[in-house]
Design a protein around this motif. Structure first.
Motif, PDB file in Angstrom:
ATOM      1  N   LEU A   1      34.450  -3.876  25.025  1.00  0.00           N
ATOM      2  CA  LEU A   1      33.617  -4.992  24.593  1.00  0.00           C
ATOM      3  C   LEU A   1      34.475  -6.162  24.139  1.00  0.00           C
ATOM      4  N   PHE A   2      35.488  -5.902  23.320  1.00  0.00           N
ATOM      5  CA  PHE A   2      36.314  -6.985  22.810  1.00  0.00           C
ATOM      6  C   PHE A   2      37.301  -7.489  23.863  1.00  0.00           C
ATOM      7  N   PHE A   3      37.631  -6.661  24.828  1.00  0.00           N
ATOM      8  CA  PHE A   3      38.392  -7.141  25.976  1.00  0.00           C
ATOM      9  C   PHE A   3      37.569  -8.176  26.748  1.00  0.00           C
ATOM     10  N   LEU A   4      36.283  -7.891  26.926  1.00  0.00           N
ATOM     11  CA  LEU A   4      35.400  -8.834  27.607  1.00  0.00           C
ATOM     12  C   LEU A   4      35.257 -10.128  26.814  1.00  0.00           C
ATOM     13  N   HIS A   5      35.176 -10.018  25.473  1.00  0.00           N
ATOM     14  CA  HIS A   5      35.115 -11.222  24.646  1.00  0.00           C
ATOM     15  C   HIS A   5      36.331 -12.106  24.904  1.00  0.00           C
ATOM     16  N   GLY A   6      37.514 -11.481  24.925  1.00  0.00           N
ATOM     17  CA  GLY A   6      38.731 -12.238  25.171  1.00  0.00           C
ATOM     18  C   GLY A   6      38.801 -12.799  26.571  1.00  0.00           C
ATOM     19  N   LEU A   7      38.270 -12.049  27.529  1.00  0.00           N
ATOM     20  CA  LEU A   7      38.307 -12.469  28.926  1.00  0.00           C
ATOM     21  C   LEU A   7      37.386 -13.658  29.178  1.00  0.00           C
ATOM     22  N   ARG A   8      36.231 -13.678  28.525  1.00  0.00           N
ATOM     23  CA  ARG A   8      35.209 -14.679  28.834  1.00  0.00           C
ATOM     24  C   ARG A   8      35.289 -15.937  27.981  1.00  0.00           C
ATOM     25  N   LEU A   9      35.913 -15.858  26.817  1.00  0.00           N
ATOM     26  CA  LEU A   9      35.980 -17.036  25.948  1.00  0.00           C
ATOM     27  C   LEU A   9      37.130 -17.928  26.404  1.00  0.00           C
ATOM     28  N   PRO A  10      36.843 -19.107  26.959  1.00  0.00           N
ATOM     29  CA  PRO A  10      37.903 -19.973  27.485  1.00  0.00           C
ATOM     30  C   PRO A  10      38.952 -20.309  26.433  1.00  0.00           C
ATOM     31  N   ARG A  11      40.206 -20.346  26.858  1.00  0.00           N
ATOM     32  CA  ARG A  11      41.293 -20.596  25.914  1.00  0.00           C
ATOM     33  C   ARG A  11      41.165 -21.961  25.251  1.00  0.00           C
ATOM     34  N   HIS A  12      40.669 -22.939  25.999  1.00  0.00           N
ATOM     35  CA  HIS A  12      40.568 -24.271  25.402  1.00  0.00           C
ATOM     36  C   HIS A  12      39.550 -24.285  24.266  1.00  0.00           C
ATOM     37  N   GLU A  13      38.519 -23.410  24.359  1.00  0.00           N
ATOM     38  CA  GLU A  13      37.560 -23.324  23.254  1.00  0.00           C
ATOM     39  C   GLU A  13      38.192 -22.651  22.047  1.00  0.00           C
ATOM     40  N   VAL A  14      39.038 -21.624  22.304  1.00  0.00           N
ATOM     41  CA  VAL A  14      39.759 -20.982  21.203  1.00  0.00           C
ATOM     42  C   VAL A  14      40.668 -21.996  20.519  1.00  0.00           C
ATOM     43  N   ALA A  15      41.385 -22.791  21.331  1.00  0.00           N
ATOM     44  CA  ALA A  15      42.293 -23.794  20.771  1.00  0.00           C
ATOM     45  C   ALA A  15      41.526 -24.834  19.963  1.00  0.00           C
ATOM     46  N   ARG A  16      40.388 -25.297  20.513  1.00  0.00           N
ATOM     47  CA  ARG A  16      39.585 -26.283  19.791  1.00  0.00           C
ATOM     48  C   ARG A  16      39.021 -25.683  18.503  1.00  0.00           C
ATOM     49  N   ALA A  17      38.646 -24.413  18.558  1.00  0.00           N
ATOM     50  CA  ALA A  17      38.123 -23.746  17.362  1.00  0.00           C
ATOM     51  C   ALA A  17      39.187 -23.667  16.281  1.00  0.00           C
ATOM     52  N   MET A  18      40.428 -23.420  16.711  1.00  0.00           N
ATOM     53  CA  MET A  18      41.519 -23.320  15.745  1.00  0.00           C
ATOM     54  C   MET A  18      41.859 -24.687  15.137  1.00  0.00           C
ATOM     55  N   MET A  19      41.648 -25.765  15.910  1.00  0.00           N
ATOM     56  CA  MET A  19      42.076 -27.091  15.472  1.00  0.00           C
ATOM     57  C   MET A  19      40.996 -27.848  14.701  1.00  0.00           C
ATOM     58  N   GLY A  20      39.728 -27.495  14.914  1.00  0.00           N
ATOM     59  CA  GLY A  20      38.660 -28.175  14.185  1.00  0.00           C
ATOM     60  C   GLY A  20      38.774 -27.893  12.696  1.00  0.00           C
ATOM     61  N   TRP A  21      38.317 -28.839  11.862  1.00  0.00           N
ATOM     62  CA  TRP A  21      38.503 -28.586  10.436  1.00  0.00           C
ATOM     63  C   TRP A  21      37.293 -28.960   9.587  1.00  0.00           C
ATOM     64  N   GLN A  22      36.652 -30.109   9.826  1.00  0.00           N
ATOM     65  CA  GLN A  22      35.620 -30.538   8.885  1.00  0.00           C
ATOM     66  C   GLN A  22      34.333 -29.731   9.024  1.00  0.00           C
ATOM     67  N   LEU A  23      33.610 -29.923  10.116  1.00  0.00           N
ATOM     68  CA  LEU A  23      32.364 -29.186  10.313  1.00  0.00           C
ATOM     69  C   LEU A  23      32.631 -27.696  10.455  1.00  0.00           C
ATOM     70  N   GLN A  24      33.714 -27.337  11.150  1.00  0.00           N
ATOM     71  CA  GLN A  24      34.040 -25.920  11.316  1.00  0.00           C
ATOM     72  C   GLN A  24      34.360 -25.268   9.968  1.00  0.00           C
ATOM     73  N   GLY A  25      35.036 -26.031   9.107  1.00  0.00           N
ATOM     74  CA  GLY A  25      35.333 -25.507   7.771  1.00  0.00           C
ATOM     75  C   GLY A  25      34.065 -25.262   6.970  1.00  0.00           C
ATOM     76  N   ILE A  26      33.101 -26.179   7.112  1.00  0.00           N
ATOM     77  CA  ILE A  26      31.816 -26.005   6.426  1.00  0.00           C
ATOM     78  C   ILE A  26      31.102 -24.763   6.939  1.00  0.00           C
ATOM     79  N   MET A  27      31.105 -24.583   8.269  1.00  0.00           N
ATOM     80  CA  MET A  27      30.457 -23.411   8.861  1.00  0.00           C
ATOM     81  C   MET A  27      31.109 -22.113   8.387  1.00  0.00           C
ATOM     82  N   LEU A  28      32.443 -22.097   8.362  1.00  0.00           N
ATOM     83  CA  LEU A  28      33.155 -20.890   7.913  1.00  0.00           C
ATOM     84  C   LEU A  28      32.883 -20.618   6.438  1.00  0.00           C
ATOM     85  N   ALA A  29      32.881 -21.677   5.629  1.00  0.00           N
ATOM     86  CA  ALA A  29      32.618 -21.502   4.201  1.00  0.00           C
ATOM     87  C   ALA A  29      31.212 -20.960   3.964  1.00  0.00           C
TER      88      ALA A  29
END
Length: 323
Positions: A45-73
């Motif tokens: 299941l988690f192999f599929l998660h890694g396979l299907r989630l585009p790397r650019h979305e992972v990178a953008r998720a890691m770099m976002g800070w304001q709204l993403q920080g609010i969501m994480l909090a």
């Protein structure tokens, strides 16, 4: 008419899995084998998660800070605090494992598919929902066990030792990283096989739920659940969901977020992932209590799917109104 109240067939599949596990539970002598099969499915299941989630979305998720920080909090700070309050009250009326299960649901990450789908239906910020839910799931691999140790560990008798850490890394993080690593070769194939892989996703989740719940039935752990306690559990899960939706909406207003961002925070923040919850429960809890701990998450997940359709449609229809 029924589809208005059951918008996703996965709701029925989860309910059917619980009924099957109750009627045909996993025999006690077969629990180790069933768990091994479930663990293999979780890895896939988690192999599929890694396979299907585009790397650019992972990178953008890691770099976002304001709204993403609010969501994480909201997901990993405010929701656990709200869950702690609800579970403390629920403990006065429910068996301890079910009350703890409400708190376990509160510390889980957001959904991905449904959070994005309902944000889209409600005319929210789709890009923020995609990135926020992805980052929530990545963070949840570590945040959920840490929050469990902080809020539930001593009370539940479960200790996050080195064996649990190794399990989490081996069963959740490693396959995700492997999926990302082979995405260049298999990513396009995965995109073409979206329907098949979705079936595989849901099959693994249903298997994890069946093993956890079926093992609990065989061990006699579910004898503490009466009709009255089950009805109360549904009530507490519904109340918790209502509080979560209200808190997310008002938090967005207090922070003066644009309406589209508030809608994304509403669904990304209040939704909880059974795709993470069921596998994580199999790793954290013994077969004797895993079924009890995951039951509140299953009910919460079903309720969030049922409630989100009319809520998203209402938000979309009042887009021009003042907040």
């Amino acid at each position: 008419m029924l589809r208005k109240f059951l918008p996703d067939q996965f709701v029925l599949l989860l309910f059917g899995t619980l009924v099957l596990a109750w009627l045909l539970p996993v025999p006690l002598n077969a629990v180790p084998l069933a768990q091994s099969i479930s663990f293999a499915g979780i890895f896939f299941l988690f192999f599929l998660h890694g396979l299907r989630l585009p790397r650019h979305e992972v990178a953008r998720a890691m770099m976002g800070w304001q709204l993403q920080g609010i969501m994480l909090a909201f997901t990993f700070i405010l929701m656990p605090l709200l869950g702690l309050g609800v579970s403390t009250i629920a403990a006065q009326f429910l068996p301890a494992a079910l009350a703890s299960g409400l708190l376990y649901a509160a510390i889980l990450p957001s959904t991905v598919q449904s959070a994005v789908s309902y944000a889209t239906l409600g005319k929210g910020n789709i890009a923020a929902s995609v990135i926020g839910s992805a980052l929530s799931n990545l963070s949840g691999i570590f945040a959920t066990p840490l929050l469990f140790a902080l809020l539930l560990g001593s009370a539940s008798g479960v200790v996050i030792g080195s064996d649990i850490v190794i399990k989490i890394i081996t069963m959740l993080l490693l396959p995700f990283v492997l999926g990302q690593a082979v995405q260049s070769w298999l990513g396009q194939w995965a995109a073409r096989q979206k329907k098949l892989l979705t079936i595989c996703d849901r099959g693994v989740i249903l298997l994890a739920v069946y093993v956890a719940f079926g093992a609990a039935v065989s061990s006699g752990s579910l004898e503490v659940i009466s009709i009255a306690s089950l009805a109360l559990l549904v009530l507490f899960a519904a109340v918790f969901l209502g509080i979560a939706f209200a808190a997310a909406w008002f938090a967005g207003g207090i922070l003066d977020l644009p309406r589209s961002d508030r809608i994304s925070l509403l669904f990304t923040g209040a939704h909880k992932s059974i795709a993470i919850g069921a596998p994580m429960a199999a790793l954290l809890f013994s077969p004797k209590i895993a079924g009890l701990m995951i039951l509140p998450t299953i009910l919460y997940h079903q309720l969030q799917l049922i409630a989100s359709v009319p809520l998203a449609k209402r938000l979309a229809s009042t887009q021009g109104d003042s907040d």
